[in-house]
Write a protein that holds these residues in place. Sequence first.
Motif, PDB file in Angstrom:
ATOM      1  N   THR A 266     -16.994  40.163  95.023  1.00  0.00           N
ATOM      2  CA  THR A 266     -16.329  41.420  94.674  1.00  0.00           C
ATOM      3  C   THR A 266     -17.296  42.501  94.217  1.00  0.00           C
ATOM      4  O   THR A 266     -17.047  43.693  94.440  1.00  0.00           O
ATOM      5  CB  THR A 266     -15.284  41.179  93.569  1.00  0.00           C
ATOM      6  OG1 THR A 266     -15.902  40.501  92.466  1.00  0.00           O
ATOM      7  CG2 THR A 266     -14.129  40.347  94.094  1.00  0.00           C
TER       8      THR A 266
ATOM      9  N   VAL B 181     -19.182  42.543  99.628  1.00  0.00           N
ATOM     10  CA  VAL B 181     -18.406  43.525 100.379  1.00  0.00           C
ATOM     11  C   VAL B 181     -19.017  44.907 100.249  1.00  0.00           C
ATOM     12  O   VAL B 181     -19.157  45.647 101.236  1.00  0.00           O
ATOM     13  CB  VAL B 181     -16.939  43.539  99.897  1.00  0.00           C
ATOM     14  CG1 VAL B 181     -16.147  44.635 100.604  1.00  0.00           C
ATOM     15  CG2 VAL B 181     -16.293  42.179 100.146  1.00  0.00           C
TER      16      VAL B 181
ATOM     17  N   THR C  95     -13.156  47.250  96.288  1.00  0.00           N
ATOM     18  CA  THR C  95     -13.610  45.890  95.969  1.00  0.00           C
ATOM     19  C   THR C  95     -14.588  45.910  94.804  1.00  0.00           C
ATOM     20  O   THR C  95     -14.546  45.048  93.916  1.00  0.00           O
ATOM     21  CB  THR C  95     -14.265  45.246  97.196  1.00  0.00           C
ATOM     22  OG1 THR C  95     -13.373  45.328  98.308  1.00  0.00           O
ATOM     23  CG2 THR C  95     -14.591  43.790  96.940  1.00  0.00           C
TER      24      THR C  95
END
Length: 298
Positions: A77, A81, A163
């Motif tokens: 997270t 990403v 994210t």
Amino acid sequence: MSSFTPRQFVVLALLTLAWGLNWPVMKLGVADYPPLTFRAISIWLGLPVLGLALVLMKVPFRVPRSAWPELLWLGATNMFVWHACIILAVKALSGGRAAILGYTMPVFSAVIGALLFSASLTRRAWAGVGACAVGVGLLLWHELTGLSGRPGYVALALGAAATWALGTQLLRRTRIGLPTLTISFWMTALTAVVMTVLATLFERDQWQWPGATAWGSILYNAVLIFGFAHAAWFYLARGLPPVASTLSVMFIPVLGVFSGAVWLGETVHWQDGVAVALMMVAIASVLWPARGVPAADA
């Protein structure tokens, strides 16, 4: 909202400078070089720098087996990403302001905190979030036509920001009882592996030896971003409430826009000046002490 210590102010200032200038640096670095490969090389070269910091500061490397599942989730997270999506967006979207989409993160963080973690924000904090949102919109004012032609990359940047916002919330609440530098080192190491796999899968036919500009950008990222800035960010994100840490770094996109004007020849418009003022309001909303209110509740 917790007040900043003098050490946190110094870390914030250095982080803002390093990360803010990195937007045009990245843009130059990936102009003629595959972006995922660029990112993988930068992380692998930055990892020893971060590791040396752990050695010099006598911070342990060991992570208990029970902590690895949460550490993997934090890495996904906070870094996996973000780094994959944003570097593709930086290369594909027109202008340095395209990367500023990533700094919708404080808005996402406030919403995620309220919806998923029942976080209560003061009116001043919500005002800062609103100022941040309007400021980001103004920074992108003259890019909307170009962005509309590449909706997939816009979605990548926004997904990366959302994210990262979730990761910031999770990092603040982590139950891993390890020093922040240890967590930062292993998240960076895991990200290096992930970026290498992605680069091998999607860019192997584009691999080449980096030119002088690409090497300069890679080394900047290796030393200042992965050797310092990410560890500094995790230090702030873990030690402060999410809204305080996220809004405190909102001068970074402003610095990115104006350094892009100098290095990339981008035009600065009046909207950018208004955005600077709004970003300062957002920063002040978390840095300015509340009168007559204890620091923990401000």
